[in-house]
Scaffold this motif. Structure first.
Motif, PDB file in Angstrom:
ATOM      1  N   LYS A   3      -7.831   1.212  10.820  1.00 54.43           N
ATOM      2  CA  LYS A   3      -8.590   0.028  10.414  1.00 54.43           C
ATOM      3  C   LYS A   3      -7.647  -1.030   9.833  1.00 54.43           C
ATOM      4  O   LYS A   3      -7.825  -2.234  10.062  1.00 54.43           O
ATOM      5  CB  LYS A   3      -9.666   0.414   9.404  1.00 54.43           C
ATOM      6  CG  LYS A   3     -10.504  -0.761   8.901  1.00 54.43           C
ATOM      7  CD  LYS A   3     -11.208  -1.491  10.045  1.00 54.43           C
ATOM      8  CE  LYS A   3     -12.293  -0.646  10.664  1.00 54.43           C
ATOM      9  NZ  LYS A   3     -13.093  -1.410  11.667  1.00 54.43           N
ATOM     10  N   ALA A   4      -6.642  -0.610   9.087  1.00 53.31           N
ATOM     11  CA  ALA A   4      -5.671  -1.552   8.521  1.00 53.31           C
ATOM     12  C   ALA A   4      -4.920  -2.282   9.628  1.00 53.31           C
ATOM     13  O   ALA A   4      -4.729  -3.504   9.575  1.00 53.31           O
ATOM     14  CB  ALA A   4      -4.689  -0.824   7.602  1.00 53.31           C
ATOM     15  N   LEU A  35      -4.808   6.157  -2.583  1.00 55.96           N
ATOM     16  CA  LEU A  35      -5.064   6.242  -1.146  1.00 55.96           C
ATOM     17  C   LEU A  35      -4.454   5.043  -0.433  1.00 55.96           C
ATOM     18  O   LEU A  35      -3.867   5.173   0.660  1.00 55.96           O
ATOM     19  CB  LEU A  35      -6.572   6.313  -0.889  1.00 55.96           C
ATOM     20  CG  LEU A  35      -7.011   6.448   0.584  1.00 55.96           C
ATOM     21  CD1 LEU A  35      -6.405   7.688   1.213  1.00 55.96           C
ATOM     22  CD2 LEU A  35      -8.531   6.486   0.683  1.00 55.96           C
ATOM     23  N   PHE A  36      -4.559   3.869  -1.048  1.00 59.36           N
ATOM     24  CA  PHE A  36      -3.993   2.662  -0.448  1.00 59.36           C
ATOM     25  C   PHE A  36      -2.465   2.757  -0.379  1.00 59.36           C
ATOM     26  O   PHE A  36      -1.843   2.282   0.569  1.00 59.36           O
ATOM     27  CB  PHE A  36      -4.406   1.427  -1.252  1.00 59.36           C
ATOM     28  CG  PHE A  36      -3.963   0.124  -0.642  1.00 59.36           C
ATOM     29  CD1 PHE A  36      -4.412  -0.264   0.619  1.00 59.36           C
ATOM     30  CD2 PHE A  36      -3.091  -0.708  -1.326  1.00 59.36           C
ATOM     31  CE1 PHE A  36      -4.001  -1.463   1.173  1.00 59.36           C
ATOM     32  CE2 PHE A  36      -2.678  -1.908  -0.777  1.00 59.36           C
ATOM     33  CZ  PHE A  36      -3.127  -2.288   0.482  1.00 59.36           C
ATOM     34  N   ALA A  37      -1.853   3.391  -1.368  1.00 58.12           N
ATOM     35  CA  ALA A  37      -0.395   3.579  -1.362  1.00 58.12           C
ATOM     36  C   ALA A  37       0.025   4.428  -0.169  1.00 58.12           C
ATOM     37  O   ALA A  37       1.066   4.171   0.456  1.00 58.12           O
ATOM     38  CB  ALA A  37       0.058   4.217  -2.668  1.00 58.12           C
ATOM     39  N   LEU A  38      -0.787   5.447   0.160  1.00 52.73           N
ATOM     40  CA  LEU A  38      -0.483   6.267   1.338  1.00 52.73           C
ATOM     41  C   LEU A  38      -0.595   5.448   2.626  1.00 52.73           C
ATOM     42  O   LEU A  38       0.215   5.598   3.547  1.00 52.73           O
ATOM     43  CB  LEU A  38      -1.442   7.462   1.396  1.00 52.73           C
ATOM     44  CG  LEU A  38      -1.282   8.528   0.306  1.00 52.73           C
ATOM     45  CD1 LEU A  38      -2.391   9.568   0.421  1.00 52.73           C
ATOM     46  CD2 LEU A  38       0.082   9.187   0.405  1.00 52.73           C
ATOM     47  N   VAL A  39      -1.617   4.582   2.668  1.00 55.98           N
ATOM     48  CA  VAL A  39      -1.780   3.707   3.836  1.00 55.98           C
ATOM     49  C   VAL A  39      -0.573   2.783   3.981  1.00 55.98           C
ATOM     50  O   VAL A  39      -0.046   2.581   5.086  1.00 55.98           O
ATOM     51  CB  VAL A  39      -3.084   2.887   3.713  1.00 55.98           C
ATOM     52  CG1 VAL A  39      -3.170   1.855   4.832  1.00 55.98           C
ATOM     53  CG2 VAL A  39      -4.297   3.805   3.750  1.00 55.98           C
ATOM     54  N   LEU A  40      -0.132   2.230   2.872  1.00 55.34           N
ATOM     55  CA  LEU A  40       1.027   1.332   2.906  1.00 55.34           C
ATOM     56  C   LEU A  40       2.276   2.062   3.413  1.00 55.34           C
ATOM     57  O   LEU A  40       3.062   1.512   4.190  1.00 55.34           O
ATOM     58  CB  LEU A  40       1.293   0.734   1.520  1.00 55.34           C
ATOM     59  CG  LEU A  40       0.278  -0.280   0.998  1.00 55.34           C
ATOM     60  CD1 LEU A  40       0.721  -0.787  -0.374  1.00 55.34           C
ATOM     61  CD2 LEU A  40       0.110  -1.442   1.959  1.00 55.34           C
ATOM     62  N   ASP A  41       2.477   3.297   2.958  1.00 54.16           N
ATOM     63  CA  ASP A  41       3.631   4.082   3.400  1.00 54.16           C
ATOM     64  C   ASP A  41       3.613   4.270   4.910  1.00 54.16           C
ATOM     65  O   ASP A  41       4.637   4.152   5.583  1.00 54.16           O
ATOM     66  CB  ASP A  41       3.643   5.452   2.715  1.00 54.16           C
ATOM     67  CG  ASP A  41       4.174   5.372   1.290  1.00 54.16           C
ATOM     68  OD1 ASP A  41       4.816   4.364   0.964  1.00 54.16           O
ATOM     69  OD2 ASP A  41       3.926   6.315   0.512  1.00 54.16           O
ATOM     70  N   ARG A  42       2.436   4.550   5.451  1.00 54.91           N
ATOM     71  CA  ARG A  42       2.329   4.765   6.898  1.00 54.91           C
ATOM     72  C   ARG A  42       2.481   3.457   7.663  1.00 54.91           C
ATOM     73  O   ARG A  42       3.043   3.420   8.750  1.00 54.91           O
ATOM     74  CB  ARG A  42       0.995   5.437   7.226  1.00 54.91           C
ATOM     75  CG  ARG A  42       0.905   6.876   6.713  1.00 54.91           C
ATOM     76  CD  ARG A  42      -0.374   7.543   7.179  1.00 54.91           C
ATOM     77  NE  ARG A  42      -0.442   7.630   8.632  1.00 54.91           N
ATOM     78  CZ  ARG A  42      -1.514   8.034   9.314  1.00 54.91           C
ATOM     79  NH1 ARG A  42      -2.611   8.389   8.647  1.00 54.91           N
ATOM     80  NH2 ARG A  42      -1.498   8.091  10.627  1.00 54.91           N
TER      81      ARG A  42
END
Length: 748
Positions: A3-4, A35-42
């Motif tokens: 989605k991001a 959770l957003f930090a994990l999204v940013l890492d990916r």
């Protein structure tokens, strides 16, 4: 995560992390910071997304149109290097035959639709902005099938063009006369999706005597080097006098009685600089550096000036030079040949016993060089050996003694200043009369070389100071400090030798010099100095003076080689303008700007963006834009010339190794770099570089450590930068400029 990526692809602008968080939370109410930090890492590792670390913004690559340069490795598929970031984008196999090396293209990033292509981002080219290749060199070949049908094809000599399909525009009756001849073919029509062939017309015979000459011809075209002077330039050169006329000597300081001499290499043909020194009281010296007054003959707006600006530098190959100026100027009227009158721009300096320039002046002069010395003969004399009168005439021996005494003073001042004094070796390719390679050795350097270097440095700094004091725009030679990531890599290499670099993220030139001095007598000195050099930024030309980091100067320019460097000619014109109380404002010719659209130009662009930016008030001068552009043009041309010379030298090394080595022969080599996939080595006696793939090191499994070593998991054998190893030759690939070795045995 998906989605991001979708939000970024639909966004009309780049999104910073807070904006992305807000939009993503509208779809996922349970989104929190962890959770957003994990999204940013990916997202950081996702090939579809680009992150701007300075602006803290994300953008979707596919929605943005990019520009780039097509690069084609020899015998391989091409890829595109994006202009702004230097990022690589692949081209599909079908697209490989549509684009030529050096093509400037506009593209969008996306994924290949073919199942056999890899998952990396591909460049979907939407437009070819400019073509870099206008000619193809090769040989016309004739084929006759079993049924008697005759066809003609063009055997391309450039291995980068392996993907191209070539079709002749001439009828078979014309091609028959060209069969088995080396020729230059002009491109009449470039490939398109409707017709993926290159249409060529045989233009002329390619005159080469051997493979080395052919390789230079390929390099000239590969790097798009201007190699033919325009008819207008040749006409202007013909009109120039054969010698200095009496009217040319008017209003000049007559220094013909001063015993100037030139000191250059044995193979030098043009002589930019002549020197003379005499002692003064209290240990001071008067140093005169006379530089060929090219600006007197090459006028702004002339055809010669157009061609000189487009070339910006002479390009040096073994046994061939592509000069910046026509031969009548560079080897004749401007060259400071012995026993003839020559016009010069003189830097007249007073240097005290501490090596500081206490006074200087510039003026146009006329000299009569008393001798053309070589570095070898000058050093023989200075070191006390007996030399012939013809090698070092008596008239210049007194000045030569004074120059050597001054050199020692300047050398000490250089050490005090903290300038970096690299003692790296340059390659010298020795050839016979036929052009065949007989040896590849390190170019010898002695105090005669360094004497001239110190004299030139003194004159160049005076020129920069003179221009700065009069508040005139010109081109400085600027050198920025090393980047943080390069420093990290350097310190990792140094730590393996028990060395350290002081200064944190802002080491000074003196910090670098301390490392150079620490390894000066060590067997791995060359390796360390190479690592130090690799960490440095490249110097460029710019009207914005940020100083010269490596030399430790607050202001530095190039004044001493106007025969072979266009920036020096511009500096001469600036100084001439100051002396005549006027301001020189340069002109940028449209044809010269083409180099900025090349790979060299785009690499330079990224270098300049990382450098300190000028103060806004400097932008008021109406000629500033022209000076900025000329700084870019001359810097890009310099890089292009260096790359072309290096490419030919690499080919010569490959050819030489192919001719002398066998797979059973052993060579002693030093490891110059270690990567996760193998070792880069340099042979100690032949001065040739090569590579040892990790599969050719031994029978163990080797892992790459954080210290920058390869370590065997079973037997613990280590390989690090500076280690001496014994290698044997596996393969030489001339097209790829690659020499592969295997480890025979190693020793520390």
């Amino acid at each position: 995560m998906q989605k991001a990526v979708e939000i970024l692809s639909q966004s009309a602008t780049d999104l910073d992390t807070s904006e992305l968080y807000v939009l993503l939370s509208q779809h996922y109410r349970k989104l929190n910071e962890s959770l957003f930090a994990l999204v940013l890492d990916r997202l950081m590792g996702d090939s579809r997304v680009r992150f701007d670390s300075q602006r803290k913004c994300f953008t979707h690559k596919a929605k943005k149109e990019h520009t780039g340069i097509v690069v084609t490795p020899a015998q391989n598929l091409p890829y595109v290097i994006e202009d702004d970031t230097g990022e690589r984008f692949s081209l599909t196999q079908d697209a490989a035959k549509l684009y030529l090396p050096g093509d400037a293209v506009r593209f969008r990033a996306g994924h290949s639709s073919e199942p056999w292509d890899d998952v990396y981002l591909f460049a979907n080219v939407t437009e070819v902005i400019d073509h870099a290749v206008a000619e193809i060199v090769g040989e016309v070949k004739k084929n006759k099938s079993k049924n008697g049908k005759v066809t003609y094809h063009f055997k391309k000599f450039d291995p980068r063009l392996c993907n191209l399909s070539v079709k002749f525009t001439e009828p078979d009756s014309v091609l028959e006369a060209w069969v088995d001849q080396k020729a230059v073919a002009a491109i009449e029509r470039y490939p398109s999706k409707d017709d993926p062939r290159v249409y060529v017309r045989i233009d002329r015979v390619l005159e080469v005597n051997n493979d080395a000459d052919l390789e230079i011809e390929l390099a000239v075209r590969q790097f798009n080097l201007p190699y033919e002077f325009s008819p207008g330039t040749m006409q202007e050169a013909e009109k120039l006098p054969e010698k200095v006329l009496a009217k040319d000597r008017a209003r000049r300081v007559d220094l013909r009685d001063v015993p100037f001499c030139t000191i250059d290499g044995e193979d030098a043909r043009d002589f930019d600089d002549a020197v003379y020194a005499e002692p003064l009281k209290d240990g001071a010296f008067r140093l005169l550096v006379a530089i060929a007054d090219v600006s007197y003959y090459v006028k702004p707006g002339s055809d010669i000036d157009h061609d000189a600006q487009m070339r910006s530098t002479s390009v040096y190959f073994p046994r061939r030079v592509i000069p910046m100026l026509p031969e009548k100027l560079c080897n004749g009227l401007c060259s400071l040949n012995p026993n003839v009158d020559r016009l010069t721009m003189v830097c007249d300096m007073v240097i005290d016993s501490l090596g500081m320039v206490k006074a200087y002046q510039f003026y146009p002069g006329v000299i009569h060089s008393h001798a053309r010395l070589t570095y070898t003969n000058a050093w023989k004399y200075l070191s006390g050996e007996a030399v012939e009168e013809t090698d070092v005439p008596a008239t210049v021996r007194g000045s030569l003694d004074n120059l050597y005494a001054l050199y020692k003073v300047l050398r000490q001042a250089r050490k005090t200043r903290g300038a970096i004094d690299f003692a790296t070796r340059e390659t010298l390719v020795k050839t016979d009369e036929k052009g065949d390679i007989v040896a590849i050795v390190a170019r010898e350097s002695n105090d005669a070389h360094r004497l001239i270097e110190e004299c030139m440095l003194a004159a160049n700094t005076c020129a920069a100071d003179f221009i700065g004091r009069h508040k005139k725009l010109s081109l400085y030679r600027v050198h920025d400090s090393p980047s943080v990531d390069k420093l990290l890599e350097l310190r990792r290499t140094l730590s393996g030798f028990g060395l350290s670099l002081s200064g944190g993220n802002k080491p000074t030139a003196a910090d670098y010099e301390a490392v150079v001095e620490a390894v000066s007598d060590k067997p791995y000195s060359d390796v360390i100095q190479t690592a130090l050099l690799r960490s440095m930024q490249r110097a460029v030309y710019s009207p914005d003076n940020i100083g010269h980091y490596g030399l430790g100067y607050e202001a530095y320019t190039h004044f001493t080689s106007p025969i072979r460097r266009y920036p020096d000619l511009l500096v001469h014109r600036t100084i001439r303008g100051i002396l005549s109380r006027r301001t020189y404002r340069p002109t940028v010719y449209a044809a010269s700007c083409s180099v900025l659209n090349s790979l060299s130009g785009m690499t330079l662009k990224r270098t300049l963006l990382a450098m300190p930016q000028p103060e806004k008030e400097q932008a008021t001068d109406p000629s500033r834009g022209a000076w900025v552009e000329l700084g870019k043009i001359t810097s890009a041309c310099e890089r292009r010339a260096d790359d072309a010379s290096r490419d030919v030298t690499a080919w010569l090394k490959c050819r030489y190794m192919k001719s002398i080595a066998s797979d059973k022969q052993k060579f002693t080599a030093t490891i110059t770099a270690v990567t996760s996939y193998g070792l880069y080595v340099q042979l100690q006696d032949i001065f040739v570089d090569g590579f040892v793939h990790i599969s050719n090191i031994g029978f163990d499994y080797y892992g790459y450590t954080i210290e920058g070593k390869l370590v065997g998991e079973t037997f613990g054998e280590e390989f690090a930068v500076g280690d001496v190893v014994t290698v044997s030759l596996i393969d030489v690939d001339e097209d790829r400029r690659r020499i592969d070795f295997r480890i025979s045995r190693s020793r520390r």
